[in-house]
Write an enzyme that holds these catalytic residues in place. Structure first.
Site, PDB file in Angstrom:
ATOM      1  CE1 TYR A   1      78.517  19.983  30.464  1.00  0.00           C
ATOM      2  CE2 TYR A   1      78.791  21.919  31.853  1.00  0.00           C
ATOM      3  CZ  TYR A   1      79.128  21.203  30.727  1.00  0.00           C
ATOM      4  OH  TYR A   1      80.077  21.691  29.873  1.00  0.00           O
TER       5      TYR A   1
ATOM      6  CB  SER B   1      80.606  17.884  27.267  1.00  0.00           C
ATOM      7  OG  SER B   1      81.679  18.705  26.892  1.00  0.00           O
TER       8      SER B   1
END
Length: 700
Positions: A468, A548
């Protein structure tokens, strides 16, 4: 569970046919950034309401699902995943009024159901989100009871959208009361007695509500029995802020207001509710730090802050003079990052020590009561509740331990198992270990690697590298059914704690932002190189995955080092970095990214890694399956659409570049169990197939 002798064959034997992609037309849009002209030929895909975009989505899905349907072991993976997923899941209980509430899922229900028990122990269904829609695409987006438990307000998300509607119900009769509040976004609900509640929202944007920019958040008070149009604006009418939140302290004495323009740094305000005509008082008047009131004892406020404390601390101050100059340490900063909670008349300091939990209990004088003995090395969460509770609950998990719930006696410090799931997974057959590797600039990065015991380090193990690296988000160990299936099939699962995350506090976060964003990609690349050098895997058996901001991570990594991996799996990614801030609340991400409008230097830096702008002709990119949802109003699907179009146009060789678009789905929150299982099945089938797998292990 034993593995039979008919083990998988991980050879490069599959030769997928060359995919015929739908034709994606090009427009003539050209933007000018400072002195640079830049074509944006797929700008038309940003129009999520157009028939042309709808037809493109349909055509792309037909190609993708046709490809996935030809993978011989896809249904085998699905059957195993459904079997493993099908166990009863019960959440931690919480008391409201005369009832004890808890969430329960019988195994494969699309949404968990909220149950309650009365004082006699009689169980009944209180709220079943599976009744919100036939296909499971509507979900419960939040739920808050009034202080006495007599009323409840719950939010419904439809199609995965961040836009919610709030329904008010009498908790005793379970009958809906008053108006349904609509067009609520990025908001909790906080009750003031039984009079009404505070909530936040934006004015409804013109054009598409899924992609139009929203940048002025307001805090409202809704009085029960009145129309929404008469709701009073409490904050945000004259001060333009992108994110505004409000909540009432447990004693109903104060309204706490937070206001921010980005995902880091907030102003802090307070209003004395015991005096109706009291003014809103400023505590913090800038966006340089994160600040949050977590408790009060009369007029004494307890504030969580990173002011002069990158790893966070708790300070106290009297509400009569609450500015930072008067703050006093209550729990001082340590070398580990603090995440505090309160309950049962105590404070709980949950520290991250190299991404695993250490929890300490303090009383209201700041005295250490004890360090809590956890069930093992992993992630503990919870330790929150009302001040009057004598028993709290917490969860514990790691990569090979299914999440269990424990009760905790705040007086004695004794933990007891409350709910241990009955999962058909033998943790004893697997191991999870933390390593530290060196990134490009010499920084040491932690990574946890999980796999079957007895793994042969011969470079042929299918490996999923997940990351991430942004927004102060910490990746801590947690169990996943999907990952369990991956490892049962011989896979390695590796998670590095990249810069940009929150694992080591604000300095670690800042080291992966703006003009240092490349550090995040370098950390991820170095993780891949470590796994290859240590012979866990090799480029032909490595997949990279993230969602994301993690989708951006995958997009940047695969365009910078396409030879390093066989498969790339960017999900709901921020792929057009030059325009992300023009959609929905995207401008709020500027603390991490900067924007293409900030300066010529920033424009050139962002353009240098923006995935959409770095796909080049003549390059063989890894087999790629982009995933997104057509109702994603957090990271609009146009990011993924444009990236897929660029890849399909410019890919060299036979590696497929597909895009899988969930219909009536958003950024991920509230996704049905059926849709979640199918997505993970398709990702694993696509990955193994493109690594040349022809046979999966047989499980006894």
């Amino acid at each position: 569970m034993a593995i039979s002798s008919a083990v998988a064959s991980f050879g490069q034997n599959n030769t997928p046919k060359k995919v015929q992609y739908p034709k994606t037309s090009k427009g003539e849009t050209v933007d000018v950034y400072f002195d640079t002209k830049l074509a944006d030929p797929y700008r038309w895909l940003e129009d999520d309401k157009s028939a042309e975009t709808g037809a493109w989505v349909k055509a792309q899905n037909e190609v993708t699902y046709d490809y996935l349907g030809q993978i011989p072991f896809r249904n085998v993976i699905k059957a195993r995943m459904e079997k493993l997923w099908n166990y009863e899941k019960i959440g931690a209980p919480f008391k409201e009024g005369a009832y004890t509430y808890y969430y329960k899922n019988n195994g494969l229900q699309n949404q968990s159901v909220l149950y309650r028990k009365d004082s006699q122990g009689k169980e009944s269904v209180f709220l079943d989100p599976n009744t919100f829609s036939k296909d499971g695409t509507s979900s419960l987006g939040g739920l808050n009871f009034s202080k006495d438990g007599s009323k409840v307000a719950y939010a419904i998300s439809e199609g995965g959208s961040d836009w919610r509607k709030v329904v008010v119900m009498d908790a005793e009769t379970q009958k809906i009361i008053g108006d349904t509040i609509v067009d609520v976004k990025f908001s909790g609900v906080s009750w003031l007695g039984n009079e009404g509640f505070y909530y936040s929202s934006y004015d409804k944007p013109t054009g598409s509500e899924l992609s139009a920019k929203t940048d002025q958040h307001k805090l409202y008070f809704h009085k029960l029995g009145t129309a929404q149009k008469s709701d009073q604006v409490i904050f945000g009418a004259d001060k333009k802020r992108r994110y505004v939140g409000g909540y009432v302290t447990e004693d109903d004495r104060y309204l706490v207001i937070t206001a921010a323009n980005s995902t880091y740094g907030n102003e802090l305000y307070i209003k004395d509710l015991s005096s109706p005509k009291s003014a809103i008082v400023t505590i913090v008047d800038n966006f340089k730090t994160d600040n949050n009131i977590i408790e009060n004892e009369g007029s004494k406020l307890f504030i969580e802050t990173d002011l002069n404390a990158p790893n966070k601390r708790i300070v106290t101050v009297d509400v009569s003079n609450p500015t930072p100059a008067n703050w006093k340490n209550f729990i001082a900063e340590t070398e580990n990052v603090l995440s505090p909670s309160t309950g049962g008349g105590y404070f709980f300091a949950n520290y991250m020590q190299d991404a695993v939990s250490v929890v300490k209990q303090y009383d209201y004088t700041g005295k250490l009561v004890r360090q809590i003995e956890l069930p093992g090395v992993g992630t503990a969460g919870g330790f929150g509740g009302k001040k009057s509770e004598q028993k709290l609950y917490y969860s514990f998990t790691n990569y090979i331990t299914p999440g269990s719930t424990f009760s905790y006696d705040v007086a004695t410090g004794v933990s007891q198992v409350y709910e241990k799931p009955k999962v058909d997974f033998n943790s004893d057959l697997y191991e999870s270990k933390q390593v530290f590797y060196t990134s490009k600039d010499g920084t040491k990065i932690p990574m946890i690697i999980t796999h079957k015991k007895g793994l042969k380090l011969d470079g042929t193990n299918p490996t999923m590298l997940y990351g991430y690296g942004g927004f102060n988000v910490s990746l801590t160990p947690s169990f996943s059914i999907a990952n369990a299936v991956w490892m049962e099939n011989g896979g390695v699962y590796a998670v590095p704690n990249l810069r940009g995350g929150g694992e080591y506090g604000k300095k670690w976060h800042d080291a992966g932002t703006k003009m240092q964003k490349q550090n995040v990609f370098d950390d991820f690349i170095a993780a891949a190189e470590y796994l290859i050098a240590q012979k866990y895997t090799s480029p032909n058996y490595l997949a990279i995955r993230g969602g994301s901001n993690g989708g951006l991570l995958v997009g940047a990594t695969m365009t910078q080092r396409p030879e390093l991996m066989k498969v790339a799996l960017p999900a709901v990614g921020v792929m057009d970095m030059l325009r992300y801030h023009t959609f929905t609340a995207g401008a709020g991400w500027a603390y991490d990214y900067g924007t293409s409008q900030d300066s010529k230097e920033m424009f050139n830096y962002i353009k240098g890694y923006s995935p959409v702008h770095n796909v080049k002709k003549g390059i063989q990119y890894p087999a790629t399956m982009v995933t997104t949802g057509d109702h994603d109003d957090r990271v609009v699907p146009a990011h993924s659409f444009k990236f897929a179009a660029e890849l399909q146009e410019k890919q060299t060789g036979i590696n497929p570049t597909l895009i899988r678009i969930d219909i009536n789905a958003g950024h991920g929150a509230g996704k049905s169990v059926a849709a979640t299982i199918q997505e993970n099945v398709d990702i694993q089938a696509f990955t193994l197939f493109n690594m040349g797998v022809v046979l999966l292990p047989e499980l006894d």
